[in-house]
Design an enzyme around this catalytic site. Sequence first.
Site, short mmCIF file in Angstrom:
data_model
loop_
_atom_site.label_atom_id
_atom_site.label_comp_id
_atom_site.label_asym_id
_atom_site.label_seq_id
_atom_site.Cartn_x
_atom_site.Cartn_y
_atom_site.Cartn_z
CG HIS A 671 -1.81 -1.14 1.37
ND1 HIS A 671 -2.49 -1.43 2.52
CD2 HIS A 671 -2.18 -2.07 0.48
CE1 HIS A 671 -3.23 -2.51 2.34
NE2 HIS A 671 -3.06 -2.93 1.11
C1 LIG Z 1 -0.22 -7.71 -4.23
C2 LIG Z 1 -1.11 -6.55 -3.90
C3 LIG Z 1 -2.36 -6.78 -3.33
C4 LIG Z 1 -3.20 -5.72 -3.03
N1 LIG Z 1 -4.42 -5.99 -2.51
C5 LIG Z 1 -5.26 -4.97 -2.22
C6 LIG Z 1 -6.55 -5.22 -1.73
O1 LIG Z 1 -6.98 -6.38 -1.58
N2 LIG Z 1 -7.33 -4.17 -1.42
C7 LIG Z 1 -6.91 -2.87 -1.59
O2 LIG Z 1 -7.67 -1.97 -1.28
N3 LIG Z 1 -5.71 -2.61 -2.09
C8 LIG Z 1 -4.87 -3.61 -2.41
N4 LIG Z 1 -3.64 -3.34 -2.93
C9 LIG Z 1 -3.24 -1.93 -3.14
C10 LIG Z 1 -3.81 -1.38 -4.43
O3 LIG Z 1 -3.54 -2.26 -5.50
C11 LIG Z 1 -3.19 -0.03 -4.72
O4 LIG Z 1 -3.40 0.79 -3.63
C12 LIG Z 1 -3.83 0.61 -5.94
O5 LIG Z 1 -3.58 -0.17 -7.08
C13 LIG Z 1 -3.30 2.00 -6.15
O6 LIG Z 1 -3.83 2.53 -7.35
P1 LIG Z 1 -3.07 3.62 -8.15
O7 LIG Z 1 -3.99 4.11 -9.19
O8 LIG Z 1 -2.48 4.58 -7.20
O9 LIG Z 1 -1.80 2.90 -8.82
P2 LIG Z 1 -1.67 1.56 -9.63
O10 LIG Z 1 -2.90 0.78 -9.59
O11 LIG Z 1 -0.42 0.93 -9.13
O12 LIG Z 1 -1.43 1.99 -11.15
C14 LIG Z 1 -0.32 2.70 -11.61
C15 LIG Z 1 -0.07 2.33 -13.06
O13 LIG Z 1 0.74 3.34 -13.65
C16 LIG Z 1 1.62 2.75 -14.55
N5 LIG Z 1 2.80 3.62 -14.74
C17 LIG Z 1 3.73 3.94 -13.82
N6 LIG Z 1 4.68 4.72 -14.38
C18 LIG Z 1 4.33 4.92 -15.67
C19 LIG Z 1 4.92 5.65 -16.76
N7 LIG Z 1 6.08 6.32 -16.65
N8 LIG Z 1 4.26 5.67 -17.94
C20 LIG Z 1 3.11 4.99 -18.10
N9 LIG Z 1 2.51 4.27 -17.10
C21 LIG Z 1 3.13 4.24 -15.90
C22 LIG Z 1 1.99 1.43 -13.91
O14 LIG Z 1 2.41 0.49 -14.87
C23 LIG Z 1 0.66 1.01 -13.24
O15 LIG Z 1 -0.06 0.14 -14.06
C24 LIG Z 1 -2.77 -4.38 -3.27
C25 LIG Z 1 -1.53 -4.15 -3.85
C26 LIG Z 1 -0.70 -5.21 -4.18
C27 LIG Z 1 0.63 -4.92 -4.81
#
Ligand SMILES: Cc1cc2nc3c(=O)[nH]c(=O)nc-3n(C[C@H](O)[C@H](O)[C@H](O)COP(=O)(O)OP(=O)(O)OC[C@H]3O[C@@H](n4cnc5c(N)ncnc54)[C@H](O)[C@@H]3O)c2cc1C
Length: 746
Positions: A671
């Site tokens: 997280h």
């Molecule tokens: C194994 C695991 C299990 C989890 N389980 C849970 C759960 O059960 N419940 C829960 O609430 N949360 C869970 N989480 C946490 C949750 O997945 C994250 O908090 C959430 O995905 C965050 O969303 P986000 O939009 O911030 O980033 P992300 O979903 O991480 O998305 C960011 C995206 O940006 C892309 N990116 C980065 N840099 C670049 C670039 N330079 N150019 C283009 N694209 C780029 C990446 O490839 C990625 O796909 C879990 C996380 C993990 C790792």
Amino acid sequence: MTATADNDAGLSPEQWGILAAIAGAFVPSCTSLNGNRLLQNPLPPQVYDSLCQRIQQNVGQNDDQELVAKFMAESATSQPAFQAAITDLVKLYMPDEAKKGLFFILKALNTRAGSLVLTGYATSLDCLPVADRQQILQSWATSRLPFFRNLHKSLSALVRSFWLRTSANLRAVIDCPERPVHNPPPKAFHPFEFIQFASTSLSEPDVIEADVVIVGSGCGGAVAAKTLAEAGLNVIVVDKSYYWTPQMLPLTEASGLASLFENGGTILSDDASMTVVAGSAWGGGGTVNWSASLQTQSFVRREWSQKFGLPYFTTSAFQDDLDKVCERMGVGTSAIEHNKGNRALLEGARKLGFTVKPVPQNTGGEAHNCGYCTLGCGSCGKKGPTESWLPDAAKAGARFIEGFNVSEVTFADTKTGGNRIVTGVKGTWTSRDGNGKVAGSDRRIRQVIIKAPRVVASMGTLGSPLLLKRSGLTNSHIGRHLHLHPASIVGAVWDEDVRPWEGPILTSVCTEFENLDGEGYGAKLEATAMIPSLFLTAFPWRDGLHFKETASKMKRMTGYISLARDRYGGRVFPDPIDGRCRIRYTTNKYDQRHILEGIAGLSQMLYVEGAREIHTSIPGLDPFVRPSDEPNSKITVARKEQPSINDEEFKAWLAKMHHVGVGDTPFASAHQMGTCRMGSDASNSVIGPNGQVWGTKGLYVADASAFPSASGVNPMITTMAISRGIARGIAKDAGVNVGTAGLTKL
Ligand SMILES: Cc1cc2nc3c(=O)[nH]c(=O)nc-3n(C[C@H](O)[C@H](O)[C@H](O)COP(=O)(O)OP(=O)(O)OC[C@H]3O[C@@H](n4cnc5c(N)ncnc54)[C@H](O)[C@@H]3O)c2cc1C
Ligand SMILES: *[C@@H]1O[C@H](CO)[C@@H](O)[C@H](O)[C@H]1NC(C)=O
Ligand SMILES: *[C@@H]1O[C@H](CO)[C@@H](O)[C@H](O)[C@H]1NC(C)=O
């Protein structure tokens, strides 16, 4: 070409020799009596036989002795895949400074003087018997100098993790198939179409246009995409990673961690105390998360509203955003079929009067018993971004680009009202290879510019602040206030097989310790995914035999985390040489105390539930082993009918736990939050209440980095709700409107 010690290259043969010697001591080949003491760890026949017998028992009835012997004889370096994986790690994923550190140590260990200082022997490690090497590793673990303890910690995590991913016999020993056995066949899924760039001119970048470009297809980006596309805007979503169809998922442990996660599955904080895992795939963290769908709690919403001047979080508009994202994914508790690990948490808590509840799942009201989701979900049962938000966005006309690494946001030469005006993004696009895969060498690379008056950064907490910095923004809050929900793992060994990778992963949470300071900070206790290389590396390494024996028990183990809502944060910044994300974060003593209380609480629940052994990741604290009631066991204390947390042996162990503390414990984080935090003005935050980056017109952040402080709950739902709120605002400013009852163009 021979490998050199040049930092761009991998390990030289001499360096690999030393590293292999270390690896072969962490996970040694064990034989009986005869063996080459440089290659193997020959044991007295009695020791060897009784260990084989115990492992045999763990394997179960239809075991074969040959398997156990092979498992015993296997060393970390037995499989060529081990060296290949380590080589990849060093070449592709290690930040420059860490690489230099590793090379320095390996080089020193290759000299007499260096060896003497680091190991106490003038002979270099690869010329020492395995047994002596093990002793050296143990002495590092208990050294008074943090340098040696850290060295032990990082090397033992590295070696064990890659052995667990590549071992030839482990999965047979613990009877854990690479792919789930009871998985339903995939339902219909959405076939994504991605823009391809022709190789017309190699010197000129390709240029396309949109109303909004969303960078990142994860939880934040996907929700923004749907919201904005349905509002009628021309949306492009890009991600640097690639789409994996449900048929391809879950991947194997080794390739899944390398392909679906940021930086090959391993990001270590600079002090090596924290392992950070973040998803990177089409669908982002939503592709690998565990379906836990908890809404933001009132005390957090109040803090964000009052302390950060963000009234949105205490309005019904935010509640509506939370409800809408949950609705779309069919979040609920009705279909949960708890597995043993979650049942033990629910039942243990109930017996102690601890507050506990089932965790809603985003699985569309159906049971989703897939412990493999970490490696990608093959069932389409989890309504993550690739099953809900992104297909919805596509239906509303959004276009997608995979394999597009955005390097910077572009701005106009002129400003408006002192604000820089966004003109789009640029970056590098890498096609798939001729087979539609991403490993071949025949992949095209193109520079691409997307012109758009609005850019939404949804690259996650490790990605978005770095993009802002690369784009020339200088607000000092960018990258700061990193929150990680540091978690420490607890494992239980049961008398019966529980096959912990089956069933849903995270369906219960104990909130008894969530508010230990009266201000909303404390620890939550949850079940965790049982992926061998993520789980078994959490426990302290005592010696090679103990490690192998513990690993062989995994079929009878369940795992938990004590996860703190961290009050104190760290920061992310680009590595000065190669630009990749570095993390400066040390779990604060204040938060450590909460984690410790949580570990103690988990142990109490597991004890009253009758666990045979309780393992923590606290170095210097041996696992609690319940006295056996088997007649031929050495200790013949009868197993208590009614175990009580006041039982003497257990109480003594808990006291020891509190005495040792978690100061030296390795922590993990799935997280990541807060590095572009939202606030009421530029002096305390990176983005304003509407998600727009201070000092810009048209640059927004919509992902977990927007959190003003740690969410306390698993961050997905909060991320999605905030992203929906920000996207509604963007649509409104653009002259389109997202109403609650549907969408209307103004
Ligand atoms: C194994 C695991 C299990 C989890 N389980 C849970 C759960 O059960 N419940 C829960 O609430 N949360 C869970 N989480 C946490 C949750 O997945 C994250 O908090 C959430 O995905 C965050 O969303 P986000 O939009 O911030 O980033 P992300 O979903 O991480 O998305 C960011 C995206 O940006 C892309 N990116 C980065 N840099 C670049 C670039 N330079 N150019 C283009 N694209 C780029 C990446 O490839 C990625 O796909 C879990 C996380 C993990 C790792
Ligand atoms: C997991 O990901 C999906 C999106 O993929 C998201 O909807 C879900 O909420 C995430 N985890 C949780 C919060 O279960
Ligand atoms: C993506 O771009 C950034 C910034 O230009 C760069 O540092 C990074 O190495 C690139 N990543 C990949 C996978 O190409």
